[in-house]
Design an enzyme around this catalytic site. Sequence first.
Site, mmCIF file in Angstrom:
data_model
loop_
_atom_site.group_PDB
_atom_site.id
_atom_site.type_symbol
_atom_site.label_atom_id
_atom_site.label_comp_id
_atom_site.label_asym_id
_atom_site.label_seq_id
_atom_site.Cartn_x
_atom_site.Cartn_y
_atom_site.Cartn_z
ATOM 1 N N ASP A 175 0.943 -1.170 0.192
ATOM 2 C CA ASP A 175 0.033 -0.101 0.005
ATOM 3 C C ASP A 175 1.079 1.205 -0.044
ATOM 4 O O ASP A 175 1.544 1.329 0.919
ATOM 5 C CB ASP A 175 -0.798 -0.039 1.240
ATOM 6 C CG ASP A 175 -2.098 1.298 1.115
ATOM 7 O OD1 ASP A 175 -1.722 2.420 0.690
ATOM 8 O OD2 ASP A 175 -2.928 0.926 1.647
ATOM 9 N N HIS A 176 0.779 1.815 -1.019
ATOM 10 C CA HIS A 176 2.025 2.995 -1.291
ATOM 11 C C HIS A 176 1.943 4.103 -0.473
ATOM 12 O O HIS A 176 2.975 4.678 0.028
ATOM 13 C CB HIS A 176 2.330 3.428 -2.598
ATOM 14 C CG HIS A 176 1.209 4.323 -3.201
ATOM 15 N ND1 HIS A 176 0.076 3.903 -3.681
ATOM 16 C CD2 HIS A 176 1.164 5.594 -3.003
ATOM 17 C CE1 HIS A 176 -0.678 4.778 -4.124
ATOM 18 N NE2 HIS A 176 -0.153 6.214 -3.794
ATOM 19 N N HIS A 238 -6.369 2.218 1.302
ATOM 20 C CA HIS A 238 -5.367 3.429 1.818
ATOM 21 C C HIS A 238 -6.116 3.948 3.173
ATOM 22 O O HIS A 238 -5.605 4.236 4.008
ATOM 23 C CB HIS A 238 -5.400 4.611 0.636
ATOM 24 C CG HIS A 238 -4.705 4.238 -0.605
ATOM 25 N ND1 HIS A 238 -3.559 3.294 -0.475
ATOM 26 C CD2 HIS A 238 -4.887 4.755 -1.843
ATOM 27 C CE1 HIS A 238 -3.214 3.367 -1.666
ATOM 28 N NE2 HIS A 238 -3.791 4.020 -2.520
#
Length: 487
Positions: A175-176, A238
Amino acid sequence: MSSQPASLLVIFGATGDLAQRMLLPSVYGLHRDGQLPPYFRLLGTARSELDSAGFRDMVAATIEQRVPEADRDEASLRALLERIEYQPAALGDEDSFAQLTERVRSMRDGDVVFHLSTAPRFYGQICADLARHGLADPGTRVLLEKPIGHDLATAIEINDGVAQSFDEDRIYRVDHYLGKEGVQNLIALRFGNALFEPLWNARHIEQVQITVAETVGVEGRGDYYDDSGAMRDMLQNHLLQLLCLTAMEPPSQFDPSAVRNEKKKVLRSLRPIGRADVAGHSVAGQYTAGAVDGKAVPGYVDELGRPSRTETFVALRAHIDNWRWSGVPFYLRTGKRMPRRCTEIYLQFRAVPHSIFAQAGANVDPNALVIRLQPEEHIELSLMSKTPGLDRNGLRLSQVSLDLDLHEEFAHHRRRLAYERLYLDAIEGNGTLFVRRDEVECAWAWVDEIFDGWRHAGTVPKHYPAGTWGPSAAVSLTERHGHSWRE
């Protein structure tokens, strides 16, 4: 932690959009700053019939286009290109995959990281092929991009497929957002300062808002987005990760197991939003034609080219049923074509129990903490202060902000891409900022109940003009409880 840093990074989908925008510039940033092991190599692979020289040309063009001029260094780029090779391969083509695995073996000198920057439906097959060719041994690990599935059932299917070849501690789900400086600073702010942790609970906090707002539309990703929507594309991963980091208990230490155990507890404590609750606790929206930054933009169905009931906006009123957060609403919202790009966490503290300034007509606004993650990292604490001047009726008060401008304070530090942090951790075998299987599946289980409620109620996204903060129902979601969105 791995016993040694990986010597080889293999990027599947190395000619794709994510690789161009984020992955290759991140590798360059790490190389330029001397963060990569001296023996490190990069192997790109995709269906494109390139040779290594052609791929190096593409990498050089990407760096020139994507990396700011001040951060580019010709000597560093040349040295990086010498570390890079390319091998075309197509899934299902046994000959090409065999050639790829032979190339991996010839370049390998220690641990290997495989980054699957491909459609998630291919993860299981790629991992099975790697295992069949002897490349899923304990010295290998695999990075998976979101979304892990379309719902709980498909997430389990993908996770099961990958787990047949790789142990869980060698699976790094990306999950960047967890690689962003601002997100990591949230962890530092909470657990590195004695000032906040005693106040970080229902006794002192009135409400929490988490917003991820985008000004862009679907940008050529219409088919993917129409199958996904705002809930699957942004909220399930996110926003719920930000929720976990905001709400979790202090982990015993900053390591993969401790941090991810606490995040899972938050997800398991989320009160279900089922069929009886979706009407009062959720809002789905879809943008119509409007204006963003003074520029006219089309509506979602106009961009898509066909009718659609996919949500481009979602707002939720969530509750975490545990000792720390009982009774505190967590308002979550995300949407496209919002008035401004913004990712932030807003914590409003409870009002003082008694105002000694009320008889003089002075308002005492609640204190608030704002943690902004993008477009710039910024922390702001709102406090009440005396307004300068003389007043015979008593003190006049104004709300003032104590600001921590991270770019001013750390101006000499280069602003890093999120994947630089994530790649460095993956290469060194540190899974703390990656998502564990049970987190993914807990998040899907919670989100699936909302989708079930929407289907049962026949929910159709409410329209909102592009350039606004979503449908009017989103305003009602907070105001009926005496709260207002921070805008």
